[in-house]
Design a protein around this motif. Structure first.
Motif, PDB file in Angstrom:
ATOM      1  N   UNK A   1      63.082 -15.986 -11.133  1.00  0.00           N
ATOM      2  CA  UNK A   1      61.770 -16.457 -11.580  1.00  0.00           C
ATOM      3  C   UNK A   1      60.756 -16.338 -10.457  1.00  0.00           C
ATOM      4  N   UNK A 173      72.586 -36.490 -22.529  1.00  0.00           N
ATOM      5  CA  UNK A 173      71.621 -36.233 -21.443  1.00  0.00           C
ATOM      6  C   UNK A 173      70.285 -36.906 -21.742  1.00  0.00           C
TER       7      UNK A 173
ATOM      8  N   UNK B  45      66.557 -22.273  -7.285  1.00  0.00           N
ATOM      9  CA  UNK B  45      66.039 -22.552  -8.624  1.00  0.00           C
ATOM     10  C   UNK B  45      66.275 -24.003  -9.029  1.00  0.00           C
ATOM     11  N   UNK B 100      73.316 -16.136  -7.393  1.00  0.00           N
ATOM     12  CA  UNK B 100      73.372 -14.986  -8.289  1.00  0.00           C
ATOM     13  C   UNK B 100      72.392 -13.923  -7.777  1.00  0.00           C
ATOM     14  N   UNK B 102      69.376 -11.619  -7.399  1.00  0.00           N
ATOM     15  CA  UNK B 102      68.006 -11.803  -7.890  1.00  0.00           C
ATOM     16  C   UNK B 102      67.591 -10.593  -8.719  1.00  0.00           C
ATOM     17  N   UNK B 120      62.511 -17.571  -7.026  1.00  0.00           N
ATOM     18  CA  UNK B 120      63.537 -18.606  -7.197  1.00  0.00           C
ATOM     19  C   UNK B 120      64.884 -17.944  -7.435  1.00  0.00           C
ATOM     20  N   UNK B 168      74.945 -24.378 -14.233  1.00  0.00           N
ATOM     21  CA  UNK B 168      74.583 -25.372 -13.221  1.00  0.00           C
ATOM     22  C   UNK B 168      74.267 -26.747 -13.776  1.00  0.00           C
ATOM     23  N   UNK B 169      73.913 -26.850 -15.047  1.00  0.00           N
ATOM     24  CA  UNK B 169      73.616 -28.178 -15.574  1.00  0.00           C
ATOM     25  C   UNK B 169      74.822 -28.852 -16.202  1.00  0.00           C
ATOM     26  N   UNK B 170      75.875 -28.059 -16.496  1.00  0.00           N
ATOM     27  CA  UNK B 170      77.021 -28.629 -17.190  1.00  0.00           C
ATOM     28  C   UNK B 170      78.044 -29.118 -16.190  1.00  0.00           C
TER      29      UNK B 170
END
Lengths: 256, 295
Positions: A1, A173, B45, B100, B102, B120, B168-170
């Motif tokens: 990003x 969450x 990120x 990872x 880019x 990011x 990454x969120x799990x």
């Protein structure tokens, strides 16, 4: 990003942002007349500015992107990509699918979601808001609320289409974030927390800082230092006032 | 703020020519010297923390590269020509396994602006679990199956390592491990000498067989299901980082100093064969870091 930093944005505000805001005001009155009427020009300008900042922070700097990001904000809340009930938002921004088309992916995912959850003409969302009007303060801010199954039952009853689109993990969450944000906003008691959770569900998880929902922020500022129950009552009254104003603008054959 | 717009309204508004104009709104930051300047920032990120000492490139027909600086993670490209630039990151060997790759993408750098672009990079999140037995020997040949947050399976090698990349969120997941049946059993305890019925000894001799578990309880533990919820650990090479790692290795460390000392001594006994360990965290920090981060 890729994100364009604050350096550009600060200058962007003067005078380009004013030009952009002015164009967006007219556009919002044309395509989102109810939102424009409920917000008024000053709040609408603030909401446009906040959405533009958020879009910039996410790396969306083209007029087309900022403009459509604001449209989605009116529907989903300004910080919708970080709403735990809208996990597709963050998924579109993680860069795993190629970043050049990130906004188009986000926009397409959002439109599909809105169609399923709010309806083609917003009929499901409108019913949810009208149902919320029927909630008494005792029900919404029930001091025996468990911030778990009983709260989730209320959410499902209020807006079944939105509830069904969330997984158990999303809900977990969401409840965790509700606990965290209600503590931040000094509503850290079972009843006030449940009311806060309901508002997050209806208005977007970050409603308390969302410029498209100015009455919530004003209610919280007006009761700074007060007890959680007092703050909850003020928030509830402000919310009901908003719903009444909203219903007054609905066509006479509004869905119930 | 009705939050009651439908998909028809959104798509109608998107069809408006104003919403189709792709002109950049960022092209307004005037550079004081009337020049165009470019600075590239490299951050993670997930938490926005700057990533120093990595090579970033900003290309416009040619490929200048710069190293990001320590602290800010910024790379100053100085005065540049306006135009469309392609931004990319070449990760160092040390960070290739941590992030990872880019995906390069472009942005338009306007004339006479002080342009800051933030790239990011997404970290790779992995669950790493090492199986070992009571003697701290790695368990090989254990079949494992992860059912959430991703489906994966495998068999541990000589290092006993189970390693799975996860979103990454799990942070919550479930893992089932089938330990290999080695067939090895602990030797049976010695039987007590047969009592003389005419002259029973007192006290009675202890017969170890009396204390064997029932047959079903005596079976070796072969199937284990772990339900875990991960937390971030301090990655730094300091006391907090060492304590986090030691806790992860099965030696709990809290803010309670005696607890830390006991855990360090246990680590020294098990992994260093040191039965008179100092209990000082700093004495095991290098070993803990090596065992945790590289095993």
């Amino acid at each position: 990003m890729l994100v364009v930093r604050q350096g550009q944005l600060a200058v962007f505000e003067e005078p380009l942002l004013q030009q952009f805001e002015t164009a967006m005001l007219a556009r919002t009155q044309r395509y989102f007349p109810m939102d424009a009427a409920l917000l008024g020009e000053a709040h609408l300008r603030a909401a446009i500015r906040q959405a533009a900042r958020k879009a910039f922070a996410l790396g969306f700097t083209e007029q087309s992107q900022v403009c459509r990001y604001f449209d989605l904000s009116l529907c989903l809340g300004t910080a919708f990509p970080s709403d735990p009930l809208l996990p597709w938002g963050e998924a579109c921004l993680t860069g795993t699918r190629g970043e050049s088309g990130a906004f188009e992916q986000l926009f397409d995912a959002a439109v599909s979601y809105i169609e399923a959850v709010s309806g083609e003409d917003g009929e499901y969302a409108t019913r949810a808001i009208v149902r919320a009007r029927a909630l008494s303060f005792a029900e919404a801010a029930n001091p025996n609320a468990d911030h778990g199954p009983s709260t989730l039952r209320i959410l499902r009853k209020l807006w079944p289409q939105k509830f069904r689109r969330s997984s158990g993990d999303d809900q977990a969450r969401f409840l965790a974030l509700a606990g965290q944000l209600s503590r931040r906003d000094d509503l850290d008691a079972p009843g006030p927390r449940q009311l806060y959770t309901i508002l997050m569900f209806l208005l977007g998880s970050h409603f308390a800082r969302d410029a498209t929902i100015p009455w919530a922020r004003e209610a919280l500022i007006a009761t700074t230092g007060a007890s959680p129950e007092k703050r909850a009552r003020t928030l509830y009254d402000a919310g009901m006032g908003f719903i009444d104003a909203f219903r007054a603008l609905l066509p006479s054959k509004a869905p119930n | 703020m009705g939050k009651t717009s439908g998909s028809n309204q959104i798509t109608a508004a998107a069809a408006d020519p104003f919403a189709g104009d792709a002109k950049p709104l960022a092209a307004v930051a005037t550079c004081k010297k009337g020049k165009t300047r470019l600075t590239v920032h490299l951050v993670r990120f997930d938490n926005g923390v700057a990533v120093p000492n990595e090579t970033v490139s900003a290309s416009k027909g040619w490929w200048p590269t710069k190293k990001t600086t320590a602290g800010t993670g910024a790379a100053d490209f100085g005065e540049v020509d306006a135009g469309s630039y392609s931004f990319d990151v070449t990760l160092s060997t040390a960070n290739k396994s941590k992030f990872k790759p880019y995906t390069a993408h472009t942005a338009s750098v306007p004339e006479q602006v002080d342009f800051h672009a933030t790239l990011k990079i997404a970290p790779v999140y992995r669950v790493r679990i090492v199986l070992f037995d009571k003697a701290a020997k790695a368990t090989s040949g254990a079949q494992w199956t992860m059912t959430s947050p991703v489906a994966a399976s495998g068999t541990t090698g000589a290092n006993g390592l189970i390693e799975v990349e996860i979103p990454w969120r799990d942070t919550a997941g479930k893992l089932t491990v089938k330990l290999p049946d080695t067939g090895a059993k602990e030797p049976a305890p010695a039987a007590a000498p047969a009592p003389n019925p005419n002259n029973p000894a007192y006290p009675l001799a202890i017969d170890g067989n009396h204390f064997l578990p029932k047959e079903e309880k005596a079976k070796a533990l072969t199937d284990v299901t772990l339900t875990y919820d991960l937390e971030h650990i301090t990655d730094a090479d300091n006391e907090d980082g060492w304590k986090s790692r030691l806790t992860n290795l099965g030696f709990p460390c809290t803010n309670d100093a005696p607890r830390v000392t006991r855990s360090v001594k246990a680590f020294q006994r098990l992994h260093k064969n040191d039965f008179a360990g100092s209990g000082n965290l700093s004495d095991v920090s290098a070993d803990v870091k090596k065992l945790h981060d590289t095993t």
